[in-house]
Design a protein around this motif. Structure first.
Motif, PDB file in Angstrom:
ATOM      1  N   LYS A 100     114.555  51.213 -31.166  1.00 21.42           N
ATOM      2  CA  LYS A 100     115.805  50.772 -31.791  1.00 21.42           C
ATOM      3  C   LYS A 100     115.890  49.263 -31.663  1.00 21.42           C
ATOM      4  O   LYS A 100     115.193  48.658 -30.848  1.00 21.42           O
ATOM      5  CB  LYS A 100     117.027  51.450 -31.155  1.00 21.42           C
ATOM      6  CG  LYS A 100     117.297  51.064 -29.723  1.00 21.42           C
ATOM      7  CD  LYS A 100     118.453  51.874 -29.129  1.00 21.42           C
ATOM      8  CE  LYS A 100     119.730  51.708 -29.916  1.00 21.42           C
ATOM      9  NZ  LYS A 100     120.869  52.429 -29.294  1.00 21.42           N
ATOM     10  N   ASP A 101     116.725  48.624 -32.495  1.00 26.60           N
ATOM     11  CA  ASP A 101     116.887  47.178 -32.416  1.00 26.60           C
ATOM     12  C   ASP A 101     117.370  46.790 -31.021  1.00 26.60           C
ATOM     13  O   ASP A 101     118.207  47.480 -30.420  1.00 26.60           O
ATOM     14  CB  ASP A 101     117.890  46.684 -33.456  1.00 26.60           C
ATOM     15  CG  ASP A 101     117.359  46.814 -34.884  1.00 26.60           C
ATOM     16  OD1 ASP A 101     116.159  47.118 -35.043  1.00 26.60           O
ATOM     17  OD2 ASP A 101     118.144  46.618 -35.826  1.00 26.60           O
ATOM     18  N   ILE A 102     116.851  45.651 -30.518  1.00 28.63           N
ATOM     19  CA  ILE A 102     117.163  45.219 -29.159  1.00 28.63           C
ATOM     20  C   ILE A 102     117.730  43.805 -29.187  1.00 28.63           C
ATOM     21  O   ILE A 102     117.116  42.896 -29.749  1.00 28.63           O
ATOM     22  CB  ILE A 102     115.909  45.233 -28.271  1.00 28.63           C
ATOM     23  CG1 ILE A 102     115.310  46.644 -28.197  1.00 28.63           C
ATOM     24  CG2 ILE A 102     116.231  44.711 -26.874  1.00 28.63           C
ATOM     25  CD1 ILE A 102     113.950  46.695 -27.521  1.00 28.63           C
ATOM     26  N   THR A 156     100.524  45.811 -25.663  1.00 28.22           N
ATOM     27  CA  THR A 156     100.850  45.737 -27.090  1.00 28.22           C
ATOM     28  C   THR A 156     102.298  46.161 -27.269  1.00 28.22           C
ATOM     29  O   THR A 156     102.739  47.137 -26.652  1.00 28.22           O
ATOM     30  CB  THR A 156      99.932  46.657 -27.916  1.00 28.22           C
ATOM     31  OG1 THR A 156      98.589  46.168 -27.829  1.00 28.22           O
ATOM     32  CG2 THR A 156     100.360  46.705 -29.372  1.00 28.22           C
ATOM     33  N   ILE A 157     103.024  45.428 -28.096  1.00 28.03           N
ATOM     34  CA  ILE A 157     104.385  45.813 -28.452  1.00 28.03           C
ATOM     35  C   ILE A 157     104.400  46.155 -29.935  1.00 28.03           C
ATOM     36  O   ILE A 157     104.154  45.293 -30.783  1.00 28.03           O
ATOM     37  CB  ILE A 157     105.403  44.696 -28.151  1.00 28.03           C
ATOM     38  CG1 ILE A 157     105.422  44.403 -26.644  1.00 28.03           C
ATOM     39  CG2 ILE A 157     106.795  45.086 -28.637  1.00 28.03           C
ATOM     40  CD1 ILE A 157     106.341  43.253 -26.250  1.00 28.03           C
ATOM     41  N   ASP A 158     104.649  47.416 -30.235  1.00 36.68           N
ATOM     42  CA  ASP A 158     104.750  47.890 -31.617  1.00 36.68           C
ATOM     43  C   ASP A 158     106.219  47.798 -32.025  1.00 36.68           C
ATOM     44  O   ASP A 158     107.052  48.560 -31.540  1.00 36.68           O
ATOM     45  CB  ASP A 158     104.251  49.331 -31.701  1.00 36.68           C
ATOM     46  CG  ASP A 158     104.304  49.899 -33.121  1.00 36.68           C
ATOM     47  OD1 ASP A 158     104.802  49.202 -34.031  1.00 36.68           O
ATOM     48  OD2 ASP A 158     103.865  51.044 -33.307  1.00 36.68           O
ATOM     49  N   LEU A 159     106.520  46.877 -32.926  1.00 31.59           N
ATOM     50  CA  LEU A 159     107.915  46.663 -33.330  1.00 31.59           C
ATOM     51  C   LEU A 159     108.484  47.863 -34.086  1.00 31.59           C
ATOM     52  O   LEU A 159     109.708  48.062 -34.091  1.00 31.59           O
ATOM     53  CB  LEU A 159     108.021  45.386 -34.160  1.00 31.59           C
ATOM     54  CG  LEU A 159     107.720  44.094 -33.373  1.00 31.59           C
ATOM     55  CD1 LEU A 159     107.621  42.905 -34.316  1.00 31.59           C
ATOM     56  CD2 LEU A 159     108.766  43.841 -32.310  1.00 31.59           C
ATOM     57  N   LYS A 187     105.554  46.620 -38.318  1.00 28.19           N
ATOM     58  CA  LYS A 187     106.495  45.821 -39.099  1.00 28.19           C
ATOM     59  C   LYS A 187     107.764  45.595 -38.286  1.00 28.19           C
ATOM     60  O   LYS A 187     108.327  46.527 -37.714  1.00 28.19           O
ATOM     61  CB  LYS A 187     106.843  46.530 -40.400  1.00 28.19           C
ATOM     62  CG  LYS A 187     107.673  45.689 -41.364  1.00 28.19           C
ATOM     63  CD  LYS A 187     107.852  46.393 -42.694  1.00 28.19           C
ATOM     64  CE  LYS A 187     108.624  45.511 -43.659  1.00 28.19           C
ATOM     65  NZ  LYS A 187     108.792  46.182 -44.979  1.00 28.19           N
ATOM     66  N   GLY A 188     108.213  44.340 -38.223  1.00 30.76           N
ATOM     67  CA  GLY A 188     109.424  44.040 -37.461  1.00 30.76           C
ATOM     68  C   GLY A 188     109.568  42.552 -37.226  1.00 30.76           C
ATOM     69  O   GLY A 188     108.757  41.746 -37.692  1.00 30.76           O
ATOM     70  N   THR A 189     110.611  42.186 -36.475  1.00 34.41           N
ATOM     71  CA  THR A 189     110.975  40.782 -36.297  1.00 34.41           C
ATOM     72  C   THR A 189     111.283  40.472 -34.839  1.00 34.41           C
ATOM     73  O   THR A 189     111.921  41.261 -34.142  1.00 34.41           O
ATOM     74  CB  THR A 189     112.213  40.438 -37.147  1.00 34.41           C
ATOM     75  OG1 THR A 189     111.916  40.671 -38.530  1.00 34.41           O
ATOM     76  CG2 THR A 189     112.635  38.989 -36.970  1.00 34.41           C
ATOM     77  N   VAL A 190     110.827  39.303 -34.402  1.00 36.09           N
ATOM     78  CA  VAL A 190     111.242  38.722 -33.127  1.00 36.09           C
ATOM     79  C   VAL A 190     111.956  37.429 -33.469  1.00 36.09           C
ATOM     80  O   VAL A 190     111.388  36.571 -34.154  1.00 36.09           O
ATOM     81  CB  VAL A 190     110.041  38.446 -32.199  1.00 36.09           C
ATOM     82  CG1 VAL A 190     110.504  37.792 -30.901  1.00 36.09           C
ATOM     83  CG2 VAL A 190     109.282  39.729 -31.904  1.00 36.09           C
ATOM     84  N   LYS A 191     113.211  37.270 -33.020  1.00 40.82           N
ATOM     85  CA  LYS A 191     113.964  36.102 -33.472  1.00 40.82           C
ATOM     86  C   LYS A 191     114.936  35.585 -32.414  1.00 40.82           C
ATOM     87  O   LYS A 191     115.337  36.292 -31.499  1.00 40.82           O
ATOM     88  CB  LYS A 191     114.744  36.444 -34.742  1.00 40.82           C
ATOM     89  CG  LYS A 191     115.877  37.425 -34.528  1.00 40.82           C
ATOM     90  CD  LYS A 191     116.719  37.573 -35.799  1.00 40.82           C
ATOM     91  CE  LYS A 191     117.957  38.419 -35.553  1.00 40.82           C
ATOM     92  NZ  LYS A 191     118.858  38.453 -36.715  1.00 40.82           N
ATOM     93  N   LYS A 215     100.010  41.129 -39.117  1.00 37.78           N
ATOM     94  CA  LYS A 215     100.387  40.631 -40.444  1.00 37.78           C
ATOM     95  C   LYS A 215     101.791  41.043 -40.864  1.00 37.78           C
ATOM     96  O   LYS A 215     102.408  40.380 -41.708  1.00 37.78           O
ATOM     97  CB  LYS A 215      99.381  41.094 -41.498  1.00 37.78           C
ATOM     98  CG  LYS A 215      99.319  42.597 -41.712  1.00 37.78           C
ATOM     99  CD  LYS A 215      98.269  42.964 -42.746  1.00 37.78           C
ATOM    100  CE  LYS A 215      98.191  44.456 -42.995  1.00 37.78           C
ATOM    101  NZ  LYS A 215      99.457  44.999 -43.551  1.00 37.78           N
ATOM    102  N   ASP A 216     102.333  42.110 -40.312  1.00 35.09           N
ATOM    103  CA  ASP A 216     103.665  42.578 -40.694  1.00 35.09           C
ATOM    104  C   ASP A 216     104.759  42.109 -39.743  1.00 35.09           C
ATOM    105  O   ASP A 216     105.912  42.532 -39.831  1.00 35.09           O
ATOM    106  CB  ASP A 216     103.681  44.113 -40.760  1.00 35.09           C
ATOM    107  CG  ASP A 216     102.764  44.639 -41.849  1.00 35.09           C
ATOM    108  OD1 ASP A 216     102.760  44.042 -42.948  1.00 35.09           O
ATOM    109  OD2 ASP A 216     102.055  45.628 -41.605  1.00 35.09           O
ATOM    110  N   VAL A 217     104.387  41.222 -38.816  1.00 32.74           N
ATOM    111  CA  VAL A 217     105.338  40.699 -37.828  1.00 32.74           C
ATOM    112  C   VAL A 217     105.943  39.405 -38.344  1.00 32.74           C
ATOM    113  O   VAL A 217     105.240  38.530 -38.860  1.00 32.74           O
ATOM    114  CB  VAL A 217     104.643  40.454 -36.477  1.00 32.74           C
ATOM    115  CG1 VAL A 217     105.591  39.778 -35.488  1.00 32.74           C
ATOM    116  CG2 VAL A 217     104.122  41.770 -35.900  1.00 32.74           C
TER     117      VAL A 217
END
Length: 221
Positions: free
Chosen positions: A56-58, A73-76, A100-104, A133-135
């Motif tokens: 879930k979003d964190i 490894t962190i799978d988003l 696929k996901g975002t770190v912001k 590539k999907d990060v």
């Protein structure tokens, strides 16, 4: 008496069950089938080669620190990891971000990934980050490479960044324009300087310089 005892047991089960379900619903990450209430807890319990899957979003209360030689490894997994700033701080660890996901950053000021090198010139692969590539990384800078310490040890030995994802450098809270990648200008050593590899799918957008290379680094673009 048996009926009374049975009723008490059933009442206890009914009271406990909602608490267990509630706890599971609030878990944010897992390693295999084991779920964790916080990402910090998942990282702490991860062993070499483990995959932490975000479920879930964190929103972190503070920067997530990954160090002590961790190799994870962190799978988003189509989720977002965010913090006020310095979202993920990595030193003396090997971290792969995939899925696929975002770190912001929620308040642009430092970077989505904040990387520190070693003060030992013989340390190689000391801080290694692989970005799929999907990060997507978004912050004042997507990737901030900085020395071991700012005073006395302005070195960043053993830093390796392999990026195939998207890097967004955004204007910070003071109005300073952002960069996709920022190499701290204190990094002046040429032997074992940071290595930055940008793959064919890597993308950079920035309100300032796409790459701010004030310090030394070895680039392959």
């Amino acid at each position: 008496m048996k009926k009374i005892a049975l009723c008490i047991i059933l009442m206890i089960i009914l009271l406990i069950t909602p608490m267990v379900v509630f706890a599971e619903e609030n878990n944010v990450a897992k390693i295999g089938t084991k779920e964790y209430a916080t990402l910090e807890e998942a990282v702490e319990n991860a062993n070499k080669g483990d995959v932490i899957t975000i479920i879930k979003d964190i929103t972190l209360d503070k920067s997530l620190e990954i160090n002590d030689g961790k190799e994870i490894t962190i799978d988003l997994n189509n989720h977002i990891i965010s913090a006020q700033n310095k979202t993920v701080s990595i030193q003396n660890a090997k971290v792969t971000l995939t899925g696929k996901g975002t770190v912001k950053e929620n308040t642009m000021y430092y970077g989505a990934l904040y990387l520190k090198g070693s003060n030992n010139e013989n340390d190689t692969n000391y801080t290694v980050v692989n970005i799929g590539k999907d990060v997507t990384l978004s912050g004042w800078t997507a990737i901030f490479v900085t020395p071991y310490t700012s005073k006395g040890n302005p070195y960043a030995y053993g830093v390796v960044v392999n990026c195939d994802g998207t890097m967004n450098g955004l204007t910070d809270s003071d109005g300073g324009v952002g960069s996709g990648i920022y190499i701290n200008g204190q990094i002046k050593h040429t032997k074992n300087a940071p290595i930055i590899n940008l793959g064919s799918t890597a993308k950079i957008t920035a309100t300032g310089s796409g790459i701010y290379a004030a310090g030394f680094a070895n680039w392959k673009i």
